[in-house]
Design a protein around this motif. Structure first.
Motif, PDB file in Angstrom:
ATOM      1  N   PRO A   1      11.829   6.180  -4.424  1.00 37.71           N
ATOM      2  CA  PRO A   1      11.665   7.678  -4.464  1.00 37.71           C
ATOM      3  C   PRO A   1      10.097   7.669  -3.580  1.00 37.71           C
ATOM      4  O   PRO A   1       9.553   6.746  -3.473  1.00 37.71           O
ATOM      5  N   ASP A   2      10.511   8.968  -2.833  1.00 37.48           N
ATOM      6  CA  ASP A   2       8.857   9.095  -2.498  1.00 37.48           C
ATOM      7  C   ASP A   2       7.437   9.119  -3.475  1.00 37.48           C
ATOM      8  O   ASP A   2       6.193   8.512  -2.260  1.00 37.48           O
ATOM      9  N   CYS A   3       7.636   9.216  -4.259  1.00 35.27           N
ATOM     10  CA  CYS A   3       6.643   8.905  -4.702  1.00 35.27           C
ATOM     11  C   CYS A   3       6.690   8.564  -6.762  1.00 35.27           C
ATOM     12  O   CYS A   3       7.771   9.142  -6.481  1.00 35.27           O
ATOM     13  N   GLY A   4       5.981   8.429  -7.694  1.00 37.42           N
ATOM     14  CA  GLY A   4       5.702   8.539  -8.505  1.00 37.42           C
ATOM     15  C   GLY A   4       6.896   9.423  -9.384  1.00 37.42           C
ATOM     16  O   GLY A   4       6.735  10.981  -8.543  1.00 37.42           O
TER      17      GLY A   4
ATOM     18  N   VAL B   1       1.096  -1.212  -0.076  1.00 37.64           N
ATOM     19  CA  VAL B   1      -0.045  -0.045  -0.347  1.00 37.64           C
ATOM     20  C   VAL B   1       1.015   1.204  -0.184  1.00 37.64           C
ATOM     21  O   VAL B   1       1.385   0.981   0.525  1.00 37.64           O
ATOM     22  N   HIS B   2       0.842   1.960  -1.141  1.00 40.11           N
ATOM     23  CA  HIS B   2       1.169   3.509  -0.493  1.00 40.11           C
ATOM     24  C   HIS B   2       0.733   4.905  -0.448  1.00 40.11           C
ATOM     25  O   HIS B   2      -0.530   4.442  -0.849  1.00 40.11           O
ATOM     26  N   VAL B   3       1.086   5.283   0.508  1.00 41.02           N
ATOM     27  CA  VAL B   3       0.167   6.388   1.070  1.00 41.02           C
ATOM     28  C   VAL B   3       1.296   7.900   1.114  1.00 41.02           C
ATOM     29  O   VAL B   3       2.418   7.829   1.615  1.00 41.02           O
ATOM     30  N   CYS B   4       1.009   8.590   0.338  1.00 41.75           N
ATOM     31  CA  CYS B   4       2.071   9.852   0.615  1.00 41.75           C
ATOM     32  C   CYS B   4       0.511  11.219   0.856  1.00 41.75           C
ATOM     33  O   CYS B   4      -0.362  10.555   0.969  1.00 41.75           O
ATOM     34  N   ARG B   5       1.157  12.072   0.170  1.00 38.92           N
ATOM     35  CA  ARG B   5       0.719  13.336   0.771  1.00 38.92           C
ATOM     36  C   ARG B   5       0.139  14.066  -0.286  1.00 38.92           C
ATOM     37  O   ARG B   5       0.007  15.279  -0.296  1.00 38.92           O
TER      38      ARG B   5
HETATM   39 ZN   LIG Z   1       2.167   9.104  -3.982  1.00 36.26          ZN
END
Ligand SMILES: [Zn+2]
Length: 380
Positions: free
Chosen positions: A345-348, A249-253
């Motif tokens: 990395p933090d996100c895509g 599961v990916h969760v970012c801001r």
């Molecule tokens: Zn993300």
């Protein structure tokens, strides 16, 4: 399943699209399917070239991380924010929000329910077999998470004929994602990541905030507590009894802007009770941005879970150093066993096709930093 080395280097999913692909997409060129494949093969080659152990196809077939479902599900239609303006209940507020969030209304598109949902075929099974032919080892597949879909694709005026309430949509979302997972298990998928970025909107945007997370949270919500409960229930219903692939599961801001100050900020600590109850194998979390808060809360991840540690920021042109990343990983290893840490990395790098947060060159350099950091850690 092919073996991954210690400190596997992976991505979150998206890779900047080449200009030929964007141009073909704008022209709705007949060559689009072939060009998408070419771009996927190139994105895989790019990642493998800099030493990524668990690459993705760069989501080159997608306009954004969840919009592609429109091509693969009956009953979903892709509408731009500009088109949706006609249907959202509070038009002025929505317009103001888009301006404040630094989002041009035409550049972001949202899949919207306009009929009963049904898979036209596999959602990402074809992507998996293509990626396998263009890589040496494991590949990561990404799918929008059930909670994200529950929050984003139901727009009352357009969706209520097929699904009178947002709740009535959830059973179909679970069924569709379970059907897909069963097929991916049968195909021997290595890693399936569900993207649930909207979870952060629930805990970091404040109790009174509504629709702060731009397109991915169009549906009105209940209290944050009830919504978090729903998110746990939905993902657990989707993954129940599934074994084979690593489930993440990916969760970012948020990853729609390079202006750090318009993105949400807050510690994952607030989400830990939620994440701890999710029956998945890995949490892919951003930690390169200071907005993510302290590392200590990682100790609260469920025992046995692995961590996809965001260790480079895709939104900054400033380059992290391999030494600093390695040091950061050593620090994280105080809370999560080293053998369960992946470097991400933090996100895509290109969550939205027309609005990537990084160039291909920058994405390559950032991933190279992660690969070098992994090499340092493996030596040490
Ligand atoms: Zn993300």
């Amino acid at each position: 399943m092919k073996h991954l080395p210690m400190y596997p280097v992976s991505v979150v999913g998206s890779w900047p699209r080449p200009e030929y692909l964007l141009s073909a997409q704008r022209r709705r060129s007949a060559e689009l399917p072939a060009l998408r494949e070419r771009a996927c093969a190139e994105a895989l080659a790019d990642q493998l070239g800099v030493g990524v152990d668990l690459p993705s196809d760069g989501e080159q077939r997608r306009d954004n991380f969840y919009s592609f479902l429109c091509e693969r599900l009956e009953g979903l239609e892709l509408l731009s924010m500009a088109q949706l303006l006609d249907y959202v209940e509070d038009k002025a507020a929505f317009e103001g929000l888009l301006r404040a969030l630094d989002v041009p209304a035409f550049a972001i598109k949202n899949p919207t329910v306009v009929g009963t949902l049904k898979r036209r075929g596999s959602l990402v099974g074809g992507d998996l077999s293509f990626a396998r032919r263009h890589s040496r080892g494991q590949v990561k597949l990404t799918l929008p998470g059930p909670y994200l879909l529950s929050r984003s694709i139901w727009v009352k005026a357009l969706s209520e004929r097929a699904y009178p309430t947002r709740e009535s949509l959830n059973d179909d979302l679970v069924r569709i994602l379970r059907e897909e997972l069963a097929e991916l298990v049968a195909a021997g998928a290595d890693f399936v990541q569900f993207d649930e970025p909207v979870l952060s909107e629930l805990v970091f945007a404040g109790k009174s905030a509504t629709r702060t997370f731009m397109c991915a949270a169009l549906a009105a919500k209940s209290s944050p507590e009830e919504e978090l409960e729903l998110a746990v229930e939905l993902i657990n219903r989707v993954t129940e009894g599934i074994s084979g692939p690593t489930l993440g599961v990916h969760v970012c801001r948020g990853n729609w802007s390079t202006q750090e100050d318009v993105l949400l900020s807050g510690s994952y600590g607030a989400l830990m009770p939620t994440l701890a109850r999710m029956r998945v194998d890995q949490f892919v979390l951003e930690y390169a941005t200071p907005r993510a808060g302290p590392l200590e809360v990682l100790a609260k991840l469920p025992p046995g879970a692995s961590l996809g540690l965001g260790a480079v920021n895709p939104r900054t042109t400033e380059l992290e150093t391999p030494e600093a990343v390695a040091e950061r990983v050593r620090e994280v290893a105080r809370y999560v066993p080293a053998q369960r840490i992946y470097l991400n990395p933090d996100c895509g790098f290109g969550t939205f096709a027309e609005r990537p947060v990084a160039s291909r060159e920058l994405a390559l350099r950032k991933m190279d930093v992660l690969a070098q950091a992994a090499a340092i850690l493996r030596r040490g």
